[in-house]
Design a protein around this motif. Sequence first.
Motif, mmCIF file in Angstrom:
data_model
loop_
_atom_site.group_PDB
_atom_site.id
_atom_site.type_symbol
_atom_site.label_atom_id
_atom_site.label_comp_id
_atom_site.label_asym_id
_atom_site.label_seq_id
_atom_site.Cartn_x
_atom_site.Cartn_y
_atom_site.Cartn_z
ATOM 1 N N GLU A 64 6.403 -1.304 16.414
ATOM 2 C CA GLU A 64 7.824 -0.610 15.870
ATOM 3 C C GLU A 64 9.099 -0.921 17.523
ATOM 4 O O GLU A 64 10.183 -0.957 17.264
ATOM 5 N N ASP A 65 8.072 -0.923 18.109
ATOM 6 C CA ASP A 65 9.123 -0.794 19.489
ATOM 7 C C ASP A 65 9.015 -1.701 20.521
ATOM 8 O O ASP A 65 9.958 -1.945 21.555
ATOM 9 N N ASP A 66 8.976 -2.996 20.175
ATOM 10 C CA ASP A 66 8.172 -4.247 20.680
ATOM 11 C C ASP A 66 9.614 -5.361 20.481
ATOM 12 O O ASP A 66 9.612 -5.377 19.334
ATOM 13 N N MET A 67 9.578 -6.050 21.288
ATOM 14 C CA MET A 67 10.221 -7.184 20.775
ATOM 15 C C MET A 67 9.696 -8.260 21.338
ATOM 16 O O MET A 67 9.227 -9.093 23.193
ATOM 17 N N ALA A 68 9.095 -10.047 20.745
ATOM 18 C CA ALA A 68 8.132 -10.648 21.043
ATOM 19 C C ALA A 68 9.173 -11.731 21.448
ATOM 20 O O ALA A 68 8.927 -12.569 22.072
ATOM 21 N N ASN A 69 9.808 -12.123 21.086
ATOM 22 C CA ASN A 69 10.899 -13.098 21.497
ATOM 23 C C ASN A 69 12.847 -12.801 20.585
ATOM 24 O O ASN A 69 12.537 -12.181 20.024
ATOM 25 N N ILE A 70 13.430 -13.458 21.205
ATOM 26 C CA ILE A 70 15.204 -13.185 20.894
ATOM 27 C C ILE A 70 15.451 -14.606 20.955
ATOM 28 O O ILE A 70 15.855 -15.760 21.465
ATOM 29 N N TRP A 71 16.340 -14.242 20.076
ATOM 30 C CA TRP A 71 17.835 -15.585 19.921
ATOM 31 C C TRP A 71 18.807 -14.635 20.171
ATOM 32 O O TRP A 71 19.248 -13.873 20.210
ATOM 33 N N VAL A 72 19.783 -16.092 21.166
ATOM 34 C CA VAL A 72 21.367 -15.566 21.673
ATOM 35 C C VAL A 72 21.360 -16.012 21.287
ATOM 36 O O VAL A 72 21.748 -17.649 21.528
ATOM 37 N N ILE A 73 22.949 -16.307 20.900
ATOM 38 C CA ILE A 73 24.335 -16.351 20.746
ATOM 39 C C ILE A 73 25.096 -16.076 21.482
ATOM 40 O O ILE A 73 25.521 -14.889 21.009
ATOM 41 N N GLN A 74 26.536 -16.923 21.671
ATOM 42 C CA GLN A 74 27.463 -16.546 22.181
ATOM 43 C C GLN A 74 28.609 -16.937 21.636
ATOM 44 O O GLN A 74 28.884 -18.218 21.321
ATOM 45 N N PHE A 75 29.291 -15.845 21.105
ATOM 46 C CA PHE A 75 30.775 -16.714 20.879
ATOM 47 C C PHE A 75 31.618 -15.665 21.993
ATOM 48 O O PHE A 75 32.123 -15.510 22.254
ATOM 49 N N ASP A 76 32.974 -17.470 21.607
ATOM 50 C CA ASP A 76 33.462 -16.949 22.640
ATOM 51 C C ASP A 76 34.922 -16.086 22.357
ATOM 52 O O ASP A 76 34.703 -15.136 21.136
ATOM 53 N N ALA A 77 36.067 -15.739 22.393
ATOM 54 C CA ALA A 77 36.896 -14.721 22.592
ATOM 55 C C ALA A 77 37.681 -15.245 21.553
ATOM 56 O O ALA A 77 38.101 -14.411 20.562
ATOM 57 N N GLY A 78 37.836 -16.878 21.176
ATOM 58 C CA GLY A 78 38.150 -17.071 19.206
ATOM 59 C C GLY A 78 37.236 -16.751 18.145
ATOM 60 O O GLY A 78 37.792 -17.132 17.464
ATOM 61 N N GLY A 79 35.945 -16.520 18.596
ATOM 62 C CA GLY A 79 35.172 -16.187 17.553
ATOM 63 C C GLY A 79 33.928 -17.278 17.614
ATOM 64 O O GLY A 79 33.387 -17.559 16.633
ATOM 65 N N ALA A 80 34.597 -18.513 18.255
ATOM 66 C CA ALA A 80 33.615 -20.542 17.885
ATOM 67 C C ALA A 80 32.435 -19.811 19.116
ATOM 68 O O ALA A 80 32.131 -18.854 19.543
ATOM 69 N N CYS A 81 30.645 -20.280 18.046
ATOM 70 C CA CYS A 81 30.190 -20.211 19.029
ATOM 71 C C CYS A 81 30.724 -21.248 19.744
ATOM 72 O O CYS A 81 30.363 -22.307 19.791
ATOM 73 N N VAL A 82 29.365 -20.841 20.964
ATOM 74 C CA VAL A 82 29.410 -21.842 22.139
ATOM 75 C C VAL A 82 27.974 -21.860 22.460
ATOM 76 O O VAL A 82 27.466 -23.420 23.276
ATOM 77 N N ARG A 83 26.926 -21.261 22.396
ATOM 78 C CA ARG A 83 26.006 -21.066 23.105
ATOM 79 C C ARG A 83 24.786 -20.512 21.847
ATOM 80 O O ARG A 83 24.989 -19.457 21.069
ATOM 81 N N SER A 84 23.445 -20.908 21.342
ATOM 82 C CA SER A 84 23.169 -20.209 20.376
ATOM 83 C C SER A 84 21.090 -20.740 21.203
ATOM 84 O O SER A 84 21.106 -22.181 21.552
ATOM 85 N N ARG A 85 20.180 -19.966 21.561
ATOM 86 C CA ARG A 85 19.461 -20.343 22.250
ATOM 87 C C ARG A 85 18.411 -19.431 21.504
ATOM 88 O O ARG A 85 18.603 -18.636 21.442
ATOM 89 N N TYR A 86 16.846 -20.128 21.880
ATOM 90 C CA TYR A 86 15.403 -19.095 20.906
ATOM 91 C C TYR A 86 14.853 -19.034 22.414
ATOM 92 O O TYR A 86 13.910 -19.811 23.028
ATOM 93 N N TYR A 87 14.841 -17.652 22.828
ATOM 94 C CA TYR A 87 13.670 -17.586 23.834
ATOM 95 C C TYR A 87 12.092 -17.343 23.707
ATOM 96 O O TYR A 87 11.821 -16.157 22.822
#
Length: 355
Positions: A64-87
């Motif tokens: 319940e409390d563990d995280m095995a992998n992470i998606w990190v998705i960044q959006f700029d000030a205008g709401g556009a996606c500038v990065r999406s990366r899977y760890y």
Amino acid sequence: MALALGSVLSSCTKENGPGTGGLTGGESTFNVTLNAGSFAGTPVNGGEMDPTDTKVIPAAGMHEDDMANIWVIQFDAGGACVRSRYYASYNPQNFPVTLSNGTSQTVAFVANTFDATLFQDYAGTWSAFLALAKNAAEGTLHTGADASARYLLISGIYKGDITAAGLPTAVQMKRAVAKAKFTWSLSLPSGESFAAKSLQICNAASKQAYLEPSDAVYPAAGANFAAYTATANPAAGTYTWYLAENMRGTGTGSTSFDKTELTAPAGQGQYCTYIDLQGEYTFKDGNKATLSYKFYLGADVISDYNIRRNNIYDMTVRITGANAADTRISMTSASGAWGVDTDNPGSITGGVTFN
């Protein structure tokens, strides 16, 4: 000192250059702290499923409390996606992340998808990403292929500036599910009995948002709800389920006796999640009735019909009879007189507790 990046299986970087969407140019790599904690309220057995429960879905292997992998998705000030990366792996003591430098950025963290292509090359806006959801049918609320290592979707959002100094605070993460725990027992008048035939979660949401929805009512009315598989001939004891969030609002009930579909928020009654305990009631004179006890979940036992992510809904019910004044009880066939229900909401044995 440069930080070594963790295992990255897929990524998409779209640099718009300084002055675009708040981006100031370049990128920074720094450790990010993700704070998942436990389910809100008192954790059960250290935050994991209580092994003494009569039935748990799934039966074993839940982290319940563990995280095995992470998606990190960044959006700029205008709401556009500038990065999406899977760890593909996550170390809570050392999780270096690379982000584009900028002001007023939004970064989404989604853990435990076990899918390296899920958000690869994401081209949508922040508002579109916030609205993304997945199937939440029974049995699909946990991830991970190994039955001995199941995980829950856990997500969080950071909003602010991105600089080489890193994020100023830990990112608060929430499980994308709630946990419902139902304990029932019998304390009937002498000569009367109740034989439970079925226990079932009804109107469970079958749509699960990756990030916490901003809508007051979620999911939308319609085909986004289904019943879980019923437990046949359930013994008295404790049963636990995971549920996708189902926020329906506040109803008009004034006591626990009348928290029903009829007192639910206008137009929402048929979409509110409830626990249905059915069985055969035998009165002192030997006559029998088929009864259904319905208990609606929420933040209180009277009028709240909201099931929120990362919360425990812990309900304890003591069945003490068949009371015609209790509108939670419906009689589908009867040949005898009504008994008396001495249910005392708020007591240790008969009340309902939500955490």
